[in-house]
Design an enzyme around this catalytic site. Sequence first.
Site, PDB file in Angstrom:
ATOM      1  N   HIS A  77       0.857  -1.188   0.000  1.00 36.97           N
ATOM      2  CA  HIS A  77       0.000   0.000   0.000  1.00 36.97           C
ATOM      3  C   HIS A  77       0.896   1.242   0.000  1.00 36.97           C
ATOM      4  CE1 HIS A  77      -2.790   2.947   1.773  1.00 36.97           C
ATOM      5  NE2 HIS A  77      -3.766   2.158   1.384  1.00 36.97           N
TER       6      HIS A  77
ATOM      7  N   ASP B  88       2.887  -3.921   8.643  1.00 39.44           N
ATOM      8  CA  ASP B  88       1.654  -3.172   8.395  1.00 39.44           C
ATOM      9  C   ASP B  88       0.487  -4.113   8.668  1.00 39.44           C
ATOM     10  OD1 ASP B  88      -0.585  -1.976   7.397  1.00 39.44           O
ATOM     11  OD2 ASP B  88       0.281  -1.427   5.466  1.00 39.44           O
TER      12      ASP B  88
ATOM     13  N   GLN C 240      -4.582  -4.786   7.273  1.00 39.07           N
ATOM     14  CA  GLN C 240      -5.517  -5.819   6.790  1.00 39.07           C
ATOM     15  C   GLN C 240      -5.368  -7.131   7.549  1.00 39.07           C
ATOM     16  OE1 GLN C 240      -7.866  -5.085   4.788  1.00 39.07           O
ATOM     17  NE2 GLN C 240      -7.141  -3.227   3.794  1.00 39.07           N
TER      18      GLN C 240
ATOM     19  N   LYS D  61     -10.948  -0.134  10.243  1.00 34.44           N
ATOM     20  CA  LYS D  61     -11.032  -1.384   9.477  1.00 34.44           C
ATOM     21  C   LYS D  61     -11.388  -2.565  10.372  1.00 34.44           C
ATOM     22  CE  LYS D  61      -7.553   0.077   6.091  1.00 34.44           C
ATOM     23  NZ  LYS D  61      -8.304   0.390   4.863  1.00 34.44           N
TER      24      LYS D  61
ATOM     25  N   CYS E 251      -4.595   1.978  -3.880  1.00 30.15           N
ATOM     26  CA  CYS E 251      -3.414   2.606  -3.272  1.00 30.15           C
ATOM     27  C   CYS E 251      -2.190   1.716  -3.384  1.00 30.15           C
ATOM     28  CB  CYS E 251      -3.670   2.965  -1.807  1.00 30.15           C
ATOM     29  SG  CYS E 251      -4.952   4.171  -1.611  1.00 30.15           S
TER      30      CYS E 251
HETATM   31  N1  PMP Z   1      -1.953  -0.549   4.673  1.00 27.61           N
HETATM   32  C1  PMP Z   1      -2.818  -1.386   4.091  1.00 27.61           C
HETATM   33  C2  PMP Z   1      -2.382  -2.778   3.749  1.00 27.61           C
HETATM   34  C3  PMP Z   1      -4.118  -0.953   3.832  1.00 27.61           C
HETATM   35  O1  PMP Z   1      -4.987  -1.774   3.249  1.00 27.61           O
HETATM   36  C4  PMP Z   1      -4.503   0.358   4.187  1.00 27.61           C
HETATM   37  C5  PMP Z   1      -5.902   0.882   3.904  1.00 27.61           C
HETATM   38  N2  PMP Z   1      -6.412   0.572   2.649  1.00 27.61           N
HETATM   39  C6  PMP Z   1      -3.552   1.178   4.792  1.00 27.61           C
HETATM   40  C7  PMP Z   1      -2.296   0.693   5.026  1.00 27.61           C
HETATM   41  C8  PMP Z   1      -3.867   2.575   5.185  1.00 27.61           C
HETATM   42  O2  PMP Z   1      -4.902   2.620   6.103  1.00 27.61           O
HETATM   43  P1  PMP Z   1      -5.522   4.038   6.521  1.00 27.61           P
HETATM   44  O3  PMP Z   1      -6.082   4.621   5.262  1.00 27.61           O
HETATM   45  O4  PMP Z   1      -6.562   3.700   7.509  1.00 27.61           O
HETATM   46  O5  PMP Z   1      -4.408   4.848   7.049  1.00 27.61           O
END
Ligand code: PMP
Length: 406
Positions: A119, A195, A198, A221, A361
């Site tokens: 991401h 990270d 997920q 999430k 992203c």
């Molecule tokens: N890392 C991963 C693997 C994600 O899926 C996401 C959210 N799509 C993020 C980071 C970022 O999360 P946030 O937008 O809540 O900061």
Amino acid sequence: MLNVRNDFPILTKRHNGHQLVYLDNAATTQKPRQVIQAVVDFLENHNGNPHRGAHILSVEASEAYDQAREAVRRFINARSGEEVIFVRNATEGMNLIARSYGETHLQKGDKIIIPISEHHANLVTWQRVCRATGAELVYMYLDETGHFTEDDLAKIDTSAKIVAFAGVSNVLGMKVPAEKIIERAHAVGAVVVYDGAQAVPHMKVDVQALDCDFMVFSGHKMLGSAGTGVVYGKKELLNDMEPFLLGGDMIEYVQEQTTTFNVLPFKFEAGTENVEGAVALHAAIEYLERLGWEAIEEHEHALVVRALEGMKKIPHIRIIGSTDPEEKTGVIAFMIDGVHPHDAATILDSYGIAIRSGHHCAQPFGAHIGAEASNRISFYIYNTIEEVEYFLETLPLVRRQMGYKD
Ligand code: PMP
């Protein structure tokens, strides 16, 4: 299977004459009454500015905030609350680590190693560290089904100073071999950033068992509210870092020209805290713990098994990464031949099905696999087999509505 839908008021919503089928849980999850009520109760009865006043509401807000931190500590099995820092979301958490650790501990010749599927939060942050320090960003490219290769792991050599990866990719939906990567990273003296955005909502993540050095995740999430995330960091590393943002509770003493900073975890929490967000996260953790990881994982697995089985039988659907349900969590990204993902998502929305379309992203990954954009369904504890069946019945209509005959 879990049976929790009655706890989620939004799931009764209808759209375009259809019952809403919410399959965009990797983007954000819906909130149970227990979380909503906890926030309402806090705002109606206990709201104050924590750690700043002697009065009752400040004290109650402080208690609520401290209890939330303790719930998070227990949830991820951190050694101490000093290792649990509240931030706005996983992205801010990554920025904190990149700025306060990466930019001050790396230099020219050092390498930061990440999978290509990351991401942007775990990618652009390191690009800036590299610009600031002269370090190099090195990618592990994975094989065509999303697995780490021996060549990928061999990139983690003695010049690697940071190895950062998502426990579960938000595109591939696959659990990574975290233990193997972490063992290798530590063997060469690299610091590991996990990270958990997920992963943490869907499985037990024990930071001590995993032995990651840092971890980030987002409350929204996992049934909590937006604006609340967590950075976990090993105490010795956090103590050795500069603060990220300045002002408020992270201060110990300010003189005209100099300032000393508060102790952990406050050192990294600038400004008035998002107490209602922490309260929501606390309630969300209690909700998930009540259900239990075994039941949660079993439920999501059953949905993925059925979804993959059905999707594999539909012509013109291409699933990104592994199609083996044993390797997937509740995230399935896919392409429909000849249909732009935004068109597919719009057509499915007209049937009441909410899915994600776009680059998720993860643009470098999209470019790498030749799929700049794709569709993604993602499940959580309230999705049902009936919803999966409805999605599978509706999916073939997308190409037909676009004018294809098959
Ligand atoms: N890392 C991963 C693997 C994600 O899926 C996401 C959210 N799509 C993020 C980071 C970022 O999360 P946030 O937008 O809540 O900061």
